[in-house]
Design a protein around this motif. Structure first.
Motif, PDB file in Angstrom:
ATOM      1  N   GLN A  35       0.846  -1.194   0.000  1.00 48.59           N
ATOM      2  CA  GLN A  35       0.000   0.000   0.000  1.00 48.59           C
ATOM      3  C   GLN A  35       0.875   1.235   0.000  1.00 48.59           C
ATOM      4  OE1 GLN A  35      -2.596   0.254   3.382  1.00 48.59           O
ATOM      5  NE2 GLN A  35      -3.523   2.169   2.718  1.00 48.59           N
ATOM      6  N   GLU A  36       0.566   2.138  -0.938  1.00 55.43           N
ATOM      7  CA  GLU A  36       1.326   3.378  -1.028  1.00 55.43           C
ATOM      8  C   GLU A  36       0.926   4.301   0.118  1.00 55.43           C
ATOM      9  OE1 GLU A  36      -0.060   4.486  -4.874  1.00 55.43           O
ATOM     10  OE2 GLU A  36       1.604   3.551  -5.914  1.00 55.43           O
ATOM     11  N   GLN A  37       1.905   4.791   0.844  1.00 57.13           N
ATOM     12  CA  GLN A  37       1.596   5.605   2.013  1.00 57.13           C
ATOM     13  C   GLN A  37       2.719   6.585   2.316  1.00 57.13           C
ATOM     14  OE1 GLN A  37       1.016   3.281   5.589  1.00 57.13           O
ATOM     15  NE2 GLN A  37      -0.264   4.841   6.539  1.00 57.13           N
ATOM     16  N   ALA A  79       8.038   7.281   3.448  1.00 59.75           N
ATOM     17  CA  ALA A  79       7.244   6.649   2.394  1.00 59.75           C
ATOM     18  C   ALA A  79       7.294   5.130   2.507  1.00 59.75           C
ATOM     19  CB  ALA A  79       7.758   7.075   1.027  1.00 59.75           C
ATOM     20  N   SER A  80       6.240   4.497   2.069  1.00 63.22           N
ATOM     21  CA  SER A  80       6.206   3.046   1.979  1.00 63.22           C
ATOM     22  C   SER A  80       5.337   2.649   0.796  1.00 63.22           C
ATOM     23  CB  SER A  80       5.667   2.414   3.269  1.00 63.22           C
ATOM     24  OG  SER A  80       4.364   2.868   3.548  1.00 63.22           O
ATOM     25  N   GLY A  81       5.663   1.494   0.230  1.00 58.48           N
ATOM     26  CA  GLY A  81       4.842   0.975  -0.861  1.00 58.48           C
ATOM     27  C   GLY A  81       5.048   1.642  -2.197  1.00 58.48           C
ATOM     28  N   ILE A  82       6.077   2.486  -2.328  1.00 56.47           N
ATOM     29  CA  ILE A  82       6.346   3.137  -3.615  1.00 56.47           C
ATOM     30  C   ILE A  82       7.804   2.917  -3.990  1.00 56.47           C
ATOM     31  CG2 ILE A  82       4.605   4.912  -3.158  1.00 56.47           C
ATOM     32  CD1 ILE A  82       6.895   6.892  -2.740  1.00 56.47           C
ATOM     33  N   ARG A  83       8.096   3.090  -5.267  1.00 53.85           N
ATOM     34  CA  ARG A  83       9.475   3.015  -5.739  1.00 53.85           C
ATOM     35  C   ARG A  83      10.122   4.364  -5.471  1.00 53.85           C
ATOM     36  NH1 ARG A  83       9.298   0.351 -11.620  1.00 53.85           N
ATOM     37  NH2 ARG A  83      11.543   0.233 -11.235  1.00 53.85           N
ATOM     38  N   ALA A 108      10.607   8.447  -7.498  1.00 50.44           N
ATOM     39  CA  ALA A 108       9.528   9.389  -7.220  1.00 50.44           C
ATOM     40  C   ALA A 108      10.065  10.790  -7.002  1.00 50.44           C
ATOM     41  CB  ALA A 108       8.754   8.941  -5.978  1.00 50.44           C
ATOM     42  N   THR A 149       4.586   9.374  -8.181  1.00 54.13           N
ATOM     43  CA  THR A 149       5.284   8.132  -8.459  1.00 54.13           C
ATOM     44  C   THR A 149       5.728   8.077  -9.914  1.00 54.13           C
ATOM     45  OG1 THR A 149       3.362   6.851  -9.178  1.00 54.13           O
ATOM     46  CG2 THR A 149       3.741   7.030  -6.793  1.00 54.13           C
ATOM     47  N   ASN A 184       1.117   8.784 -10.422  1.00 54.77           N
ATOM     48  CA  ASN A 184       0.134   8.892  -9.333  1.00 54.77           C
ATOM     49  C   ASN A 184       0.600   9.899  -8.291  1.00 54.77           C
ATOM     50  OD1 ASN A 184      -1.270   6.803 -10.558  1.00 54.77           O
ATOM     51  ND2 ASN A 184      -0.263   5.245  -9.338  1.00 54.77           N
ATOM     52  N   ILE A 199       0.343  10.857  -4.319  1.00 53.53           N
ATOM     53  CA  ILE A 199       0.028  10.317  -3.000  1.00 53.53           C
ATOM     54  C   ILE A 199       0.254  11.413  -1.983  1.00 53.53           C
ATOM     55  CG2 ILE A 199       0.562   8.518  -1.314  1.00 53.53           C
ATOM     56  CD1 ILE A 199       1.963   7.083  -3.743  1.00 53.53           C
TER      57      ILE A 199
END
Length: 116
Positions: free
Chosen positions: A1-3, A24-28, A32, A99, A103, A105
């Motif tokens: 999950q992107e957060q 950040a978590s869940g993203i590259r 970003a 991202t 996207n 976030i």
């Protein structure tokens, strides 16, 4: 999950300093781009500072020379170092990631209050 999770806000006297963090978590993370926005009561959200994946930064005029945005790819964290704070810096500060897929976030925000 992107957060994104911000922290570091608080109450400080004018002239003081704070450092905001955005984990950040869940993203590259490396691919970003990130930005800090703020929203004061009754005002629209405004861009404060941005940093791209190469480390190039940009700032709104009102914070140039006082704020510094940085990123630590190993810790997947973006920082906003805020110095010489003024009462007009009082706002909720939000971290935003764009991202590699385009996207956006947003974090939940952290309150910064500067007393005169």
């Amino acid at each position: 999950q992107e957060q994104l999770v911000e922290s570091g806000g608080g109450l400080v006297q004018a002239g003081g300093s704070l450092r905001l963090s955005c984990v950040a978590s869940g993203i590259r993370f490396t691919f970003a781009t990130f930005a800090w926005y703020r929203q004061a009561p009754g005002m629209s959200r405004e861009l404060v500072a941005g940093i791209n994946r190469g480390g190039t930064t940009n700032y709104t005029d009102s914070v140039k020379g006082r704020f510094a945005i940085s990123r630590d790819n190993a810790k997947m964290t973006v920082y906003l170092e805020m110095n010489s704070l003024k009462p007009e810096d009082t706002a909720i500060y939000y971290c935003r990631a764009q991202t590699v897929f385009g996207n956006h976030i947003w974090g939940q925000g952290t309150q910064v209050t500067v007393s005169s």
